[in-house]
Design a protein around this motif. Structure first.
Motif: not given
Length: 63
Positions: A1-13
């Motif tokens: 089964m393939p593996k996947y990487r996940a990245y969260a896009v985080i908003d900041a000010t």
């Protein structure tokens, strides 16, 4: 089964500063031309986050 990487896009000010200007557009241009919007992370956080460039300025008129 393939593996996947996940990245969260985080908003900041980040507070850039106060600018005296004729209108919001001029204030935004002044903010972009300042060097105060760059961000630096501490050593520990830099292992968890990769910072990109600023993509937007939010300009608010003071009361």
């Amino acid at each position: 089964m393939p593996k996947y990487r996940a990245y969260a896009v985080i908003d900041a000010t980040k507070y850039v500063g106060d600018f005296e200007a004729e209108n919001k557009e001029e204030a935004e241009e002044m903010a972009w031309n300042s060097d105060d919007y760059s961000v630096i992370l501490c050593h520990q956080c830099s292992r968890e986050f990769d910072l990109g460039d600023a993509i937007k300025m939010i300009i608010e008129e003071e009361d």
